[in-house]
Design an enzyme around this catalytic site. Structure first.
Site, short mmCIF file in Angstrom:
data_model
loop_
_atom_site.label_atom_id
_atom_site.label_comp_id
_atom_site.label_asym_id
_atom_site.label_seq_id
_atom_site.Cartn_x
_atom_site.Cartn_y
_atom_site.Cartn_z
N VAL A 127 36.80 41.34 50.42
CA VAL A 127 35.50 41.85 50.01
C VAL A 127 34.78 42.78 51.55
CG1 VAL A 127 33.42 39.99 50.51
CG2 VAL A 127 35.09 38.92 49.27
N GLU A 182 29.21 36.77 49.38
CA GLU A 182 29.48 38.15 47.80
C GLU A 182 29.53 37.31 46.46
OE1 GLU A 182 28.88 40.94 48.24
OE2 GLU A 182 29.29 40.95 46.22
N GLY A 238 40.90 29.35 28.09
CA GLY A 238 42.30 29.52 28.32
C GLY A 238 42.65 29.41 28.63
N CYS A 264 39.50 32.90 44.35
CA CYS A 264 37.71 32.32 44.58
C CYS A 264 37.54 30.61 44.29
CB CYS A 264 36.69 33.28 44.15
SG CYS A 264 36.83 34.74 45.68
C1 UDX Z 1 34.73 34.95 41.38
C2 UDX Z 1 33.89 34.90 40.57
O1 UDX Z 1 32.73 35.22 39.57
C3 UDX Z 1 32.54 35.81 42.38
O2 UDX Z 1 31.18 35.62 41.77
C4 UDX Z 1 32.81 35.35 43.17
O3 UDX Z 1 32.84 36.12 44.33
C5 UDX Z 1 34.86 35.07 43.73
O4 UDX Z 1 35.13 34.61 42.82
P1 UDX Z 1 36.59 36.13 41.01
O5 UDX Z 1 37.45 35.27 41.14
O6 UDX Z 1 37.46 37.72 41.14
O7 UDX Z 1 35.51 36.33 41.07
O8 UDX Z 1 37.22 35.84 38.77
P2 UDX Z 1 35.93 35.83 37.42
O9 UDX Z 1 35.94 37.31 37.28
O10 UDX Z 1 34.86 35.21 38.15
O11 UDX Z 1 37.20 34.49 36.81
C6 UDX Z 1 37.77 34.06 37.95
C7 UDX Z 1 38.85 33.12 36.97
O12 UDX Z 1 38.22 32.47 36.02
C8 UDX Z 1 39.95 33.75 36.38
O13 UDX Z 1 40.94 32.96 36.06
C9 UDX Z 1 39.58 34.24 35.10
O14 UDX Z 1 40.35 34.61 34.45
C10 UDX Z 1 38.77 32.66 34.32
N1 UDX Z 1 38.29 33.09 33.56
C11 UDX Z 1 36.07 33.30 33.44
C12 UDX Z 1 37.84 31.65 32.16
O15 UDX Z 1 39.41 31.18 32.44
N2 UDX Z 1 37.24 32.64 31.07
C13 UDX Z 1 35.48 32.46 31.35
O16 UDX Z 1 35.17 32.58 31.04
C14 UDX Z 1 35.92 33.53 32.65
#
Ligand code: UDX
Length: 429
Positions: A11, A151, A253, A260
């Protein structure tokens, strides 16, 4: 403007670099000397698409600096961002000791009016505690304001997310602080939600928890789909086209991971509990997420049968594509469980193998997809890297001992896999 960013993780580093790109003079601070040295040598401590180039550009144009010295950076800054880690404690609470230490350090260097902005995800009322800490360190209230500016960027698309936000949230209790942040974000041309500090803090927790809820919801639906012979991908499409629902974050999945969602959901449950509310919905979101990984393991066992002595090829280790981050990655849990049963793991990931060696000391790491598939009794897809979509199925089949694909990310067409002679198992269809 002159900006200081304390904490140069995902971040902090992205925020600092993008703010420099917008024309500000930014110093990114970290107490990890090694990290600062890496950055000052023109290298990157993390993998994030496009970030290295942007860092290089802004360093060469003398808008972006890296240092371990909080004092000097804060002294000359108009805005200081706190972007340090808030790791979970064993009970799920966020550990705020880094935030407190930084607040004390900042206080030592305030000479002119400055806005202290919390960027890290923190429990409600942290802003007030930061303000109190600075005041208790002897800084007069007129010399600073505290604001919350959570963020929302995602790893893997961090720069795009920063530069094109759906919204910017600014929680501030003074007009002066609001104006400063409004001016800072003006070039992004995005809607700004101005509110008080507590509300901004809750917006961040509520947003992440809602997204995690969406994922657990679709994962629960995937289980029902399997039990009733429906297809979760089509259910998600049919639901997602309704704009009230939206099609994002409806991908079934092996459960959400990363730095996060797992941390923030459990922190929000703790925050609610402390305030006197039992957030049972979110507890269930966590349970479903845990169960999804366990269910995937069961699928593997049912398909491969005895795991002892079998060779399992794992494609994808990072918690999501386009990052090398393995924090809370479902792959770690899945591989460890398989190894416990006596399976031999061969793994390939386009970016995360360097880090993976410390997490998975017994796995064999391969140079490419086909080397990984060689001699495998089954292949698992744990991260949906684009590269995997282009697998040459004929070549893949020739490499494998048994043509079994267990896909935790629903990357392939079932019919096509069958036509190519694979026993193909996926999620919720
Ligand atoms: C997340 C939030 O999206 C972001 O706004 C915040 O600032 C930080 O946390 P991030 O952890 O980088 O971001 O990834 P993200 O794309 O949100 O995916 C998080 C997890 O969810 C991953 O393990 C991903 O595989 C999973 N996921 C995401 C799913 O299983 N299905 C989905 O449809 C979307």
């Amino acid at each position: 403007m002159k900006i200081a960013i304390i904490g140069s993780g995902y971040v902090g580093l992205t925020t600092g670099t993008c703010l420099a790109e917008l024309g500000n003079t930014v110093t990114c601070i970290d107490n990890n000397k090694e990290k600062i040295q890496i950055l000052n040598n023109g290298e990157m401590p993390i993998f994030e698409p496009g970030l290295a180039e942007l860092v290089k550009k802004n360093v060469s144009q003398k808008r972006l600096f890296f240092s371990t010295d909080i004092k000097n950076a804060v002294k000359s800054a108009e805005i200081v961002f706190i972007a340090v880690g808030t790791p979970p404690k064993p009970n799920g609470d966020a550990d705020l000791s880094f935030v407190e230490n930084v607040a004390k350090e900042i206080a030592k260097s305030i000479t002119n009016y400055i806005v202290v902005v919390e960027k890290s995800t923190v429990p409600v009322e942290t802003g007030e505690k930061v303000a109190r800490t600075i005041e208790n360190s002897g800084v007069s209230r007129e010399l600073f304001d505290v604001a919350s500016n959570p963020e929302f960027l995602r790893e893997g698309s961090a720069i795009h997310d920063f530069m094109h936000p759906d919204r910017i949230v600014v929680g501030a209790n003074s007009e002066k602080a609001r104006e400063k942040l409004e001016e800072l974000y003006k070039p992004l041309n995005a809607p700004i939600v101005f509110t008080d500090i507590r509300t901004a803090e809750i917006i961040k927790h509520a947003s992440n928890s809602f997204l995690a809820t969406k994922i657990s919801f679709i994962n629960a639906i995937s289980r029902i789909c399997e039990l009733s012979g429906a297809n979760v991908e089509e259910v998600a499409l049919g639901m997602g086209l309704d704009r009230r629902i939206g099609k994002e974050f409806l991908k079934a999945g092996i459960g959400y991971g990363g730095s996060c969602f797992p941390k923030d959901v459990s922190a929000f449950i703790q925050i609610a509990k402390k305030k006197g509310y039992d957030f049972r919905l979110l507890k269930e979101v966590e349970e479903i997420n845990k169960a999804q990984t366990e269910f995937f393991l069961k699928k593997i066992e049912e398909t491969v049968w005895n795991l002892n002595g079998k060779t399992i090829a794992v494609l994808g280790l990072s918690f999501k594509p386009n990052t090398d981050d393995l924090r809370e990655a479902p792959s770690i849990k899945i591989i460890s469980a398989l190894e416990k049963e006596g399976a031999k793991i061969k793994a390939f990931d386009p970016a995360a193998m360097g880090h993976a060696k410390t997490f998975l000391p017994n796995a064999a790491f391969c140079k490419n997809i086909y080397e990984c598939l060689f001699g495998a009794d089954a292949a698992l897809i744990l991260t949906e890297w684009d590269e995997f979509k282009k697998i040459d199925l004929k070549k893949a089949k020739q490499q494998m001992n048994t043509p079994v694909f267990i896909d935790g990310r629903n990357m392939f067409d079932q019919k096509k896999m069958k036509e190519n002679g694979f026993n193909y198992i996926s999620i919720g269809r």
